[in-house]
Scaffold this motif. Structure first.
Motif, PDB file in Angstrom:
ATOM      1  N   CYS A 169       0.853  -1.191   0.000  1.00 25.98           N
ATOM      2  CA  CYS A 169       0.000   0.000   0.000  1.00 25.98           C
ATOM      3  C   CYS A 169       0.889   1.241   0.000  1.00 25.98           C
ATOM      4  CB  CYS A 169      -0.908   0.003   1.226  1.00 25.98           C
ATOM      5  SG  CYS A 169      -1.815   1.549   1.431  1.00 25.98           S
ATOM      6  N   CYS A 187       0.040   3.302   3.543  1.00 26.08           N
ATOM      7  CA  CYS A 187       0.370   2.828   4.888  1.00 26.08           C
ATOM      8  C   CYS A 187       1.429   1.737   4.876  1.00 26.08           C
ATOM      9  CB  CYS A 187      -0.882   2.343   5.614  1.00 26.08           C
ATOM     10  SG  CYS A 187      -1.567   0.835   4.911  1.00 26.08           S
ATOM     11  N   SER A 212       1.308  -1.436   4.126  1.00 25.25           N
ATOM     12  CA  SER A 212       1.021  -2.848   4.419  1.00 25.25           C
ATOM     13  C   SER A 212       0.981  -3.672   3.126  1.00 25.25           C
ATOM     14  CB  SER A 212      -0.291  -2.979   5.201  1.00 25.25           C
ATOM     15  OG  SER A 212      -1.290  -2.221   4.579  1.00 25.25           O
TER      16      SER A 212
HETATM   17 ZN   LIG Z   1      -2.928   1.149   3.244  1.00 25.24          ZN
END
Ligand SMILES: [Zn+2]
Ligand SMILES: [Zn+2]
Length: 744
Positions: A90, A93, A95
């Motif tokens: 991502c 963020c 992840s």
């Molecule tokens: Zn994210």
């Protein structure tokens, strides 16, 4: 089961890959092509479903070690190792992400691919290569438009599906929705969650129809700009039709797959037309070091700070001054430079005009002189102004703002400030208010006023300030921005006068280039410049002789009937080539050639070869062995531009050197006046002392010249100034200058 697929290579791994149709586009396509079953063993939370009973409910990443153990226990594992490969994360963020096959609504753009491509061919792209390049490529590789998004915020997809028989109803308006719905939310609100409360009755089976719980790709919203702005097709049909396709759009090059695409596809699909007639594609803006600007790195100059410091127009001018579609390096240095390089000079021109116009009471309504009756210099400037209007219009028509900016700068700096105003100063300074003076005012006023209109779209604030300052109680539109853009008027191009002054400026420029070549500073007067040029150019020089002589600081400018006398050939031996061919005789050859330099050089220049006698043999030498160069005659510096040759006599005499020193001294005084912020007409008293007696003698000898140039009523030699002021350096010796202001 193993199937063949050209996307798998032998270079990586075993040449066999497993297929997971729910987790990769290629896997999905290959399975589909081979009629293999599709199954989805992972739910939308990334956890295994009951299809994988062993690991049901486990997050897929957490299951990795358990799966390895499972295989090991059953003796099914050949080898386990760590393997480095690319993986999606991502961007926000960080992840790890899963590729995941998900049911999605598409617009079948590929069904109209040909039309979409065809319509692109008549869009005017700037730069042009975008049409077939970046944008054309993207269209040719078109895939269907994945329209739905599994998000909450956004424009809801207006599709209702029967929960009983699967019938689909697409709603086209609020009115239709209200008519067809059997259950409505309390308030009419088209966003989630309210819109999801609308329930329709199925036409086919009478079942309940509910909205697909997805929103539309935001690029659809941007692509709808051309009709959504008029709330078309619900109203404003005429307005829409008059304005579609739009004339012009502009955005960054990264919008090829974004806004440019969504606008174009919607235009093509909905209206069978292109959505925009022309598009200017802007390059990316980087910081001054050429790095991508990043909020987290804070590696850029804050535009607001720059606007506060230099003004919005300077910032705008810097950006406009670069090729729009190239990468732009942006920062304080460039903005400050635009301010200094252009706006500072333009302001000086306006201030110059306003100062004298006020002193002389210039009133355009009373004192305007017909252009036809103005001087040669005036007519030259008026002509240059027309050429500027023509050039700027042409540049703006094809969105080459940088070309427009360049033309305007050149006009303001080189033509208006450096030549016209400088050469006309005395016309504004003189006492008598004659036709010549009013002609100068008329010309400068007209030029500045037109300039304010020319720069209006590019530097709107400065243009307005300038325009308001120049209003002088004239009847004019209230704002510069309420004027029509200046039109090129060929009747205001005075060919003869234009040519004459251009000739003069060209000659001056070449003489200056020769001086530069000779390394003699401008303030050192020289004896003579010899000019070789066409008859017409020389006539222009003769008509403006005083100007030329004054501009170049040379006592005499003479015409040269031919070049030969002032040009001599020189031979430069290519020692490597000569050594290779003549071996031990090389030294003798070079010596011989040196003795007959002129003949050999001329022959090589004219015939391509020359014969040199060496040990009784005639040897043929060419450019291979000797490079031929033309040099100016000893003691002269040479420069040439567009057929004008100048030979500048570099010899000086003690008298000339003295004059040079005096000019240097005058310049120091003028710097001093500037530092004291004296009014241009402020009379002063000079108290001076010189370390070098040569200088004091020179200044004494040229006292009248010094007085008139510096507006000094008196030049007093006073050793006490040594204690009062810091010395300045003049030609390697110390000079003390004290400027005193005369009591009025
Ligand atoms: Zn994210
Ligand atoms: Zn139904």
């Amino acid at each position: 089961m193993v199937v063949g697929y050209e996307g798998v290579s032998l270079e990586e791994g075993t040449g066999v890959v497993h297929m997971a149709p729910a987790f990769g586009e290629e896997d999905y396509e290959v399975c589909k092509a081979n009629s293999l079953a599709f199954f989805q063993p992972v739910d939308s939370n990334g956890k295994f479903t009951s299809e994988v009973s062993e690991f049901k409910g486990l997050f897929v990443k957490d299951a990795d070690p358990l799966i390895i153990r499972y295989l090991k226990e059953r003796n099914l594992l050949v080898k386990s190792e760590r393997y480095k490969h690319n993986y999606p994360f991502c961007w926000r963020c960080g992840s790890p992400l899963l590729y995941y096959a998900w049911p999605t609504w598409f617009v079948k753009t590929t069904a109209r691919k040909e039309k979409i491509i065809e319509l692109n061919s008549s869009i005017a792209w700037f730069p042009e290569h975008i049409r077939e390049g970046r944008f054309g490529d993207f269209l040719r590789e078109m895939v269907d438009w994945a329209l739905s998004r599994n998000r909450y915020w956004g424009t809801p997809l207006p599709v209702w599906v029967c929960s009983n028989c699967g019938e689909i109803e697409v709603i086209g308006s609020v009115q239709e929705l209200l008519q067809k719905s059997v259950k409505k939310p309390e308030r009419l609100e088209l966003h989630r969650p309210y819109v999801d409360e609308f329930v329709l009755r199925c036409n086919k089976c009478g079942g309940e129809m509910r909205r697909e719980p997805v929103v539309i790709d935001v690029w659809y919203d941007s692509g709808a700009a051309t009709f959504a702005r008029y709330h078309y097709p619900f109203e404003n049909r005429e307005q829409f039709e008059n304005n579609f396709p739009v004339d012009f759009i502009t955005e960054g090059v990264d919008q090829t797959r974004g806004w440019f695409y969504s606008l174009h596809v919607l235009g093509s699909l909905l209206f069978d037309q292109m959505a925009f007639k022309s598009c200017l594609v802007i390059g990316l803006v980087l910081n001054e070091q050429g790095e991508k600007m990043s909020k987290s790195k804070k590696n850029y100059d804050d535009p607001w700070t720059l606007i506060e410091k230099y003004g919005a127009d300077a910032l705008r001018w810097q950006l406009l001054g670069t090729t729009p579609w190239d990468v732009v390096r942006f920062g304080e240095r460039g903005v400050a430079d635009a301010k200094r390089r252009f706006f500072g000079i333009l302001e000086n021109c306006v201030t110059f005009f306003l100062t004298y116009a006020e002193l002389d009471g210039f009133d355009p309504a009373l004192h305007t002189v017909e252009f036809e009756k103005t001087s040669t210099l005036d007519k030259w400037l008026l002509s240059k102004l027309q050429l500027l209007i023509k050039g700027v219009r042409q540049a703006l028509d094809v969105y080459e703002f940088n070309a427009a900016v360049e033309l305007i700068e050149k006009f303001v700096v080189d033509d208006l400030s450096q030549w016209y105003i400088r050469r006309s100063r005395r016309r504004f300074w003189k006492e008598e208010k004659d036709l010549d003076k009013w002609a100068a005012y008329t010309t400068l006023y007209h030029t500045l006023l037109e300039l304010s209109k020319i720069i209006a779209p590019l530097a709107p604030f400065s243009a307005e300030v300038m325009y308001q300052e120049l209003a002088l109680k004239q009847k004019m539109p209230e704002s510069v921005h309420l004027n029509s853009y200046p039109q090129y008027n060929p009747e205001l191009v005075f060919e003869k006068e234009l040519e004459e002054i251009e000739d003069v400026r060209n000659v001056v420029e070449v003489i200056r280039a020769a001086r530069n070549e000779g390394g003699v500073k401008t303030r050192q007067p020289l004896l003579v410049a010899k000019v070789y040029c066409q008859d017409r150019v020389w006539k222009s020089v003769e008509k403006n002789y005083e100007v030329v002589v004054d501009e170049v600081n040379v006592k005499k400018v003479e015409r040269l009937p031919n070049l030969s006398e002032y040009r001599v050939y020189d031979l430069i031996p290519n020692k490597a080539a000569i050594g290779k061919r003549f071996k031990v005789k090389s030294v003798v050859l070079i010596e011989k050639a040196n003795q007959e330099k002129q003949r050999i050089a001329q022959e090589i220049a004219e015939k391509g070869y020359a014969l040199v006698e060496l040990d009784g043999e005639k040897e043929r030498v060419t450019e291979e062995e000797f490079r031929v160069v033309l040099k100016p005659k000893e003691g002269f510096a040479h420069a040439e531009r567009s057929g004008i040759h100048v030979f500048l006599d570099l010899r000086t005499t003690p008298e000339l050197e003295e004059e040079g020193l005096v000019r240097d001294f005058v310049r120091r005084v003028q710097i001093g006046r500037k530092e004291l912020n004296l009014e241009f007409d402020q009379k002063i008293k000079l108290r001076v002392w010189f370390e070098d007696e040569r200088l004091s003698k020179a200044v004494l000898k040229h006292e009248e010249y010094v007085k008139s140039e510096t507006l000094a009523s008196e030049v007093a030699f006073d050793p006490s100034v040594v204690q009062q002021v810091e010395p300045v350096d003049l030609d390697g010796s110390k000079v003390w200058i004290k400027i005193e202001i005369n009591p009025l």
